[in-house]
Design a protein around this motif. Structure first.
Motif, PDB file in Angstrom:
ATOM      1  N   GLU A 581      37.410  41.662 -36.731  1.00 42.56           N
ATOM      2  CA  GLU A 581      38.766  41.344 -37.167  1.00 42.56           C
ATOM      3  C   GLU A 581      39.025  39.841 -37.147  1.00 42.56           C
ATOM      4  O   GLU A 581      39.745  39.316 -38.008  1.00 42.56           O
ATOM      5  N   THR A 582      38.444  39.154 -36.177  1.00 37.44           N
ATOM      6  CA  THR A 582      38.600  37.698 -36.117  1.00 37.44           C
ATOM      7  C   THR A 582      38.051  37.052 -37.376  1.00 37.44           C
ATOM      8  O   THR A 582      38.683  36.157 -37.965  1.00 37.44           O
ATOM      9  N   TRP A 583      36.872  37.517 -37.803  1.00 40.11           N
ATOM     10  CA  TRP A 583      36.279  36.961 -39.016  1.00 40.11           C
ATOM     11  C   TRP A 583      37.077  37.347 -40.257  1.00 40.11           C
ATOM     12  O   TRP A 583      37.278  36.535 -41.164  1.00 40.11           O
ATOM     13  N   ASN A 584      37.544  38.572 -40.313  1.00 37.72           N
ATOM     14  CA  ASN A 584      38.316  39.002 -41.485  1.00 37.72           C
ATOM     15  C   ASN A 584      39.627  38.241 -41.615  1.00 37.72           C
ATOM     16  O   ASN A 584      40.105  37.990 -42.729  1.00 37.72           O
ATOM     17  N   ASN A 585      40.221  37.867 -40.492  1.00 40.57           N
ATOM     18  CA  ASN A 585      41.445  37.075 -40.548  1.00 40.57           C
ATOM     19  C   ASN A 585      41.215  35.750 -41.263  1.00 40.57           C
ATOM     20  O   ASN A 585      42.122  35.216 -41.909  1.00 40.57           O
ATOM     21  N   ILE A 586      40.001  35.214 -41.144  1.00 40.90           N
ATOM     22  CA  ILE A 586      39.663  33.963 -41.841  1.00 40.90           C
ATOM     23  C   ILE A 586      39.201  34.254 -43.265  1.00 40.90           C
ATOM     24  O   ILE A 586      39.645  33.614 -44.226  1.00 40.90           O
ATOM     25  N   PHE A 587      38.325  35.240 -43.426  1.00 40.20           N
ATOM     26  CA  PHE A 587      37.780  35.534 -44.753  1.00 40.20           C
ATOM     27  C   PHE A 587      38.863  35.949 -45.747  1.00 40.20           C
ATOM     28  O   PHE A 587      38.752  35.675 -46.941  1.00 40.20           O
ATOM     29  N   ASN A 588      39.898  36.613 -45.253  1.00 33.64           N
ATOM     30  CA  ASN A 588      40.964  37.065 -46.145  1.00 33.64           C
ATOM     31  C   ASN A 588      41.797  35.922 -46.714  1.00 33.64           C
ATOM     32  O   ASN A 588      42.629  36.137 -47.597  1.00 33.64           O
ATOM     33  N   ARG A 589      41.564  34.710 -46.228  1.00 32.55           N
ATOM     34  CA  ARG A 589      42.269  33.551 -46.780  1.00 32.55           C
ATOM     35  C   ARG A 589      41.718  33.163 -48.154  1.00 32.55           C
ATOM     36  O   ARG A 589      42.369  32.436 -48.889  1.00 32.55           O
ATOM     37  N   VAL A 590      40.507  33.610 -48.450  1.00 37.14           N
ATOM     38  CA  VAL A 590      39.870  33.259 -49.723  1.00 37.14           C
ATOM     39  C   VAL A 590      39.626  34.536 -50.506  1.00 37.14           C
ATOM     40  O   VAL A 590      38.887  35.417 -50.049  1.00 37.14           O
ATOM     41  N   GLN A 591      40.211  34.655 -51.655  1.00 36.96           N
ATOM     42  CA  GLN A 591      40.022  35.834 -52.494  1.00 36.96           C
ATOM     43  C   GLN A 591      39.005  35.498 -53.587  1.00 36.96           C
ATOM     44  O   GLN A 591      39.156  34.505 -54.295  1.00 36.96           O
ATOM     45  N   ILE A 592      37.946  36.288 -53.682  1.00 35.00           N
ATOM     46  CA  ILE A 592      36.962  36.085 -54.736  1.00 35.00           C
ATOM     47  C   ILE A 592      36.936  37.313 -55.641  1.00 35.00           C
ATOM     48  O   ILE A 592      37.195  38.435 -55.203  1.00 35.00           O
ATOM     49  N   SER A 593      36.642  37.084 -56.918  1.00 31.82           N
ATOM     50  CA  SER A 593      36.568  38.170 -57.895  1.00 31.82           C
ATOM     51  C   SER A 593      35.137  38.308 -58.365  1.00 31.82           C
ATOM     52  O   SER A 593      34.587  37.403 -58.998  1.00 31.82           O
ATOM     53  N   SER A 594      34.521  39.426 -58.030  1.00 28.79           N
ATOM     54  CA  SER A 594      33.155  39.698 -58.463  1.00 28.79           C
ATOM     55  C   SER A 594      32.888  41.188 -58.328  1.00 28.79           C
ATOM     56  O   SER A 594      33.376  41.833 -57.396  1.00 28.79           O
ATOM     57  N   ASN A 595      32.127  41.731 -59.266  1.00 32.14           N
ATOM     58  CA  ASN A 595      31.683  43.116 -59.118  1.00 32.14           C
ATOM     59  C   ASN A 595      30.213  43.173 -58.720  1.00 32.14           C
ATOM     60  O   ASN A 595      29.576  44.213 -58.839  1.00 32.14           O
ATOM     61  N   ASP A 596      29.680  42.026 -58.239  1.00 34.97           N
ATOM     62  CA  ASP A 596      28.293  41.944 -57.798  1.00 34.97           C
ATOM     63  C   ASP A 596      28.266  41.899 -56.273  1.00 34.97           C
ATOM     64  O   ASP A 596      28.722  40.929 -55.652  1.00 34.97           O
ATOM     65  N   LYS A 597      27.731  42.926 -55.648  1.00 30.57           N
ATOM     66  CA  LYS A 597      27.675  42.991 -54.194  1.00 30.57           C
ATOM     67  C   LYS A 597      26.849  41.853 -53.612  1.00 30.57           C
ATOM     68  O   LYS A 597      27.176  41.303 -52.547  1.00 30.57           O
ATOM     69  N   ARG A 598      25.774  41.456 -54.282  1.00 33.46           N
ATOM     70  CA  ARG A 598      24.929  40.378 -53.781  1.00 33.46           C
ATOM     71  C   ARG A 598      25.691  39.049 -53.755  1.00 33.46           C
ATOM     72  O   ARG A 598      25.509  38.242 -52.839  1.00 33.46           O
ATOM     73  N   GLU A 599      26.519  38.812 -54.753  1.00 35.38           N
ATOM     74  CA  GLU A 599      27.297  37.584 -54.777  1.00 35.38           C
ATOM     75  C   GLU A 599      28.292  37.555 -53.623  1.00 35.38           C
ATOM     76  O   GLU A 599      28.491  36.523 -52.982  1.00 35.38           O
ATOM     77  N   LYS A 600      28.911  38.689 -53.330  1.00 34.79           N
ATOM     78  CA  LYS A 600      29.831  38.762 -52.202  1.00 34.79           C
ATOM     79  C   LYS A 600      29.076  38.538 -50.887  1.00 34.79           C
ATOM     80  O   LYS A 600      29.583  37.859 -49.984  1.00 34.79           O
ATOM     81  N   MET A 601      27.884  39.102 -50.782  1.00 32.47           N
ATOM     82  CA  MET A 601      27.091  38.924 -49.573  1.00 32.47           C
ATOM     83  C   MET A 601      26.751  37.447 -49.366  1.00 32.47           C
ATOM     84  O   MET A 601      26.890  36.911 -48.259  1.00 32.47           O
ATOM     85  N   ARG A 602      26.324  36.775 -50.434  1.00 38.35           N
ATOM     86  CA  ARG A 602      25.992  35.356 -50.319  1.00 38.35           C
ATOM     87  C   ARG A 602      27.224  34.529 -49.953  1.00 38.35           C
ATOM     88  O   ARG A 602      27.166  33.642 -49.093  1.00 38.35           O
ATOM     89  N   PHE A 603      28.353  34.810 -50.623  1.00 37.94           N
ATOM     90  CA  PHE A 603      29.558  34.018 -50.395  1.00 37.94           C
ATOM     91  C   PHE A 603      30.029  34.140 -48.946  1.00 37.94           C
ATOM     92  O   PHE A 603      30.248  33.123 -48.265  1.00 37.94           O
ATOM     93  N   TYR A 604      30.175  35.365 -48.459  1.00 37.92           N
ATOM     94  CA  TYR A 604      30.726  35.537 -47.119  1.00 37.92           C
ATOM     95  C   TYR A 604      29.728  35.157 -46.024  1.00 37.92           C
ATOM     96  O   TYR A 604      30.134  34.701 -44.946  1.00 37.92           O
TER      97      TYR A 604
END
Length: 745
Positions: A581-604
């Protein structure tokens, strides 16, 4: 009459199927001719392996498309080969060779077998060869090779070794399949041929502009303003052209995408369901249906941004400060598995299929407090990375290793122990599940663990306080860390608590083991540690909660009480949830649009690394130790003392990222620098352990401070910040002018 005809046709069909169940070669790379001449780099250009981009995880040999003469090297280097990339500053370098193939027609019966014909290997450094078929692995210690010059093209007296792997039923699947070859220990080997045998009525897929690696239903659901979906994961490898991919589910189009160069795992949005159902999918490329099948859909929990990250990513060929584990943003405790020897590149690398302990500190020039569960004979030395059967280190099952944010899990196969880790900022929480049928369930506390910068144990104290608690400290010195006689000195204070009573306790040094003693106090020792044994016959799981402090044992206890005992008690899952939850509180500050799971994995995962690779050095009450080893007190305990491996080049991207995404942490960095300025009179270019280090040119903490101010981040004494920058900048500039003048003269 009709019935007789139908029965006859059925008998004929059964007969024909039984006749066709014989095996054939499904595909083959190379010829069985005791020669590697048909492969790339043959007969002797092995030194160009890396130059030709062989060995990378994203490169592959596609059956039906790739050419052995250009796409398959005759040699596979081992991690001990310098020409394969292994070096003192790069660590052991492993390589993978991947074969992809698609099956269009998969017989329901029949035997499969993979044959790897190895022409020769280095006789002086025998390889351990690993083959992985669709996620299932086999390992082979190769026998002694010829010892001749076969790697340079000579074929006489070479010693062939044939590996035949019977493939379990169901492992080869319709659609995409993957086979990966690697060498996890030792030196080079040479290929003669590789072939797959299977039922004679098997039919391979004709490759299209894209290759479908895999199709599966996700074990999560995604939620947006417009839809709630369980993704159908479409794993695609681009081959050629500008193909258009379309996914049809039960007659409805759910994804249309232009595929560009690279690999993608598209999240095709299947509408979420409330009960388990089966659906039919179709995959179309440029208007041609290339695959169809059935998929089981079921209710799933929503995925969070942090759950896309993988903390193992980026840990290969890396450094002590990059490893998998449940690290928190800028945390003090960085609990992680260590599997390498001490020295440059110590820590974790995925090539090693062992664990030598779970240590708490992974800061540049600093280490300490390793914990390892074992059973059987008591062993107090960790052993060597290249000899996994030595010491107390254990081999692990890499197929079941997990490393999402907030959690690490590994099966220690030598001991049949399941190890699980989670953590808070200053505390670790471990859960070890022991087998019922093995005696001597114990947990080792090793104060001398292999690290990137080795250290001397100047003073050690460790004591069993009661049946559930151990505490102590280790005063550590890394001599001449930054050259010029400048050393790293620090003391790791710790408390360790167990949720089961200690049955037996003892300690050790380099002089041996002492059983049934409650305390160890010693100076200038080469090795030191303690072990606690438990009765796990009725309760196989032992939980361990730990805390450290660079200030005192009392502060370590305060850190534990504040971060784990009061909020979570012995609830492992609650600590893990808090981390996520601590990490999600930070990650939720940045919204990314992608339907590629690998891109989301790399970004986060990259976002995770940008926020966990620096360190907190103050305790929950704001106490910290300055460069003169004096205890200091921060005015605001929630704005901690922060250190790192130098701010080298952070002005390129990290400063901007912190300022935009985590401005509160940029503010804390400035306040930490000003605390050092108050204590020592100077800002610090890279306060590892809150020290002034003479590493890297320039003063990169200055653009960090200036950048924060320019972004409107100013919750600190601005006048003092200006004063500090003004004081440091001219002096550093004057020194460089003097150096340049001397150079010119």
């Amino acid at each position: 009459m009709k019935a007789k005809i139908l029965i006859s046709l059925f008998i004929i069909a059964v007969f024909l199927e039984s006749c066709s169940n014989g095996n054939k070669t499904i595909w083959q790379i190379g010829e069985s001719d005791n020669s590697s001449a048909e492969f790339a780099l043959a007969p002797n250009v092995y030194q160009n392996f890396i130059e030709n981009d062989f060995g990378w995880e994203d490169r592959y040999f596609l059956i039906g498309t790739s050419n052995p003469k250009t796409d398959w090297p005759y040699v596979l280097p081992g991690p001990s080969d310098q020409w394969g990339g292994t070096w003192g500053t790069s660590g052991w370098r492993s390589h993978t060779l991947t074969v992809l193939f698609g099956v269009e027609k998969l017989p329901s019966k029949g035997d499969w077998k993979l044959i790897v014909d190895i022409q020769d290997c280095n006789a002086d450094d025998l390889p351990v060869f690993k083959t992985t078929i669709n996620g299932k692995s086999w390992k082979y210690q190769l026998p002694k090779g010829s010892g001749k010059n076969t790697i340079n093209g000579e074929t006489i007296d070479s010693s062939q070794y044939l590996i035949e792997i019977p493939i379990p039923a169901g492992l080869i699947k319709k659609g995409g399949n993957e086979i990966v070859f690697t060498t996890i220990q030792g030196s080079w080997l040479l290929f003669d041929q590789i072939r797959l045998e299977g039922p004679s009525n098997t039919k391979l897929i004709d490759n299209n502009p894209v290759f479908l690696r895999n199709i599966s239903a996700a074990n999560y659901k995604t939620e947006t303003e417009n839809e709630v979906a369980q993704p159908l994961l479409v794993d695609v490898e681009y081959l050629t052209g500008t193909p258009e991919l379309k996914v049809i589910l039960d007659g409805n189009s759910i994804l249309t995408e232009k595929v560009e160069t690279g690999r993608y795992i598209f999240e095709a949005p299947m509408p979420a369901v409330t009960s388990q159902i089966k659906s039919k999918y179709e995959i179309w490329v440029d208007g041609i249906k290339i695959q169809s099948g059935k998929v089981e859909r079921s209710p799933q929990k929503p995925i969070t941004p942090a759950e896309y990250a993988d903390t193992k990513m980026g840990s290969a060929h890396s450094r002590w400060m990059i490893a998998p584990g449940p690290w928190m943003p800028f945390s003090m405790v960085k609990l992680s598995p260590d599997n390498q020897n001490g020295g440059w590149q110590a820590g974790y690398d995925p090539i090693f299929e062992t664990v030598g302990g779970f240590s708490h500190i992974h800061e540049w020039t600093m280490a300490g407090l390793s914990i390892m569960p074992t059973n059987g004979k008591l062993i107090t030395e960790v052993g060597d990375e290249k000899r996994p059967d030595e010491g107390y280190r254990s081999q692990i099952n890499k197929e079941t290793e997990e490393a999402p944010i907030g959690y690490y899990k590994a099966e220690l196969t030598d001991y049949e122990i399941t190890a699980e880790l989670t953590a808070t900022t200053r505390c670790g929480f471990q859960r070890y599940t022991f087998p019922k049928d093995k005696a001597g369930s114990r947990i080792l506390i090793d104060l001398q663990n292999p690290a990137e910068y080795g250290y001397n144990l100047e003073e050690v104290y460790i004591e069993k306080i009661n049946q559930n608690r151990i505490e102590g400290f280790s005063k550590q010195l890394s001599p001449n860390t930054w050259s010029g006689g400048i050393s790293q000195e620090y003391t790791v204070h710790f408390v360790v608590e167990f949720d089961q009573p200690i049955k037996n306790f003892g300690v050790w040094t380099e002089n041996g083991v002492q059983q049934n003693v409650n305390m160890l106090k010693t100076n200038k020792t080469a090795d030191a540690g303690a072990f606690a044994e438990f009765d796990t016959e009725d309760n196989q799981t032992v939980q361990v909660r730990t805390a450290i402090s660079y200030v005192s044992i009392e502060n370590a206890d305060l850190n534990l009480e504040t971060e784990i005992v009061k909020p979570f008690d012995w609830d492992f899952e609650a600590v893990r949830k808090n981390n996520l939850e601590t990490w999600n509180n930070i990650f939720n500050r940045v919204q990314i649009s992608s339907n590629d799971k690998r891109e989301k994995m790399r970004f986060y995962t990259n976002m995770y690394r940008a926020l966990c690779s620096r360190n907190t050095f103050s305790d929950v009450d704001g106490k910290w130790v300055d460069a003169d080893e004096k205890i200091r007190q921060l005015e605001d305990p929630f704005s901690p003392a922060l250190g790192c491996d130098a701010f080298w080049n952070t002005f390129w991207n990290l400063n901007q990222f912190w300022n935009l995404v985590t401005p509160e942490w940029s503010n804390r960095w400035v306040k930490s620098q000003l605390a050092m300025y108050d204590a020592g009179g100077w800002l610090a270019k890279g306060p590892a352990g809150m020290e002034y280090i003479p590493v890297m040119v320039a003063e990169h903490e200055i653009p960090l401070i200036v950048g924060a101010y320019q972004m409107g981040i100013r919750d600190y004494d601005v006048e003092k910040a200006f004063e500090a920058v003004k004081k440091c900048k001219p002096l550093r500039l004057a020194r460089w002018v003097a150096v340049l003048q001397e150079t010119v003269i």
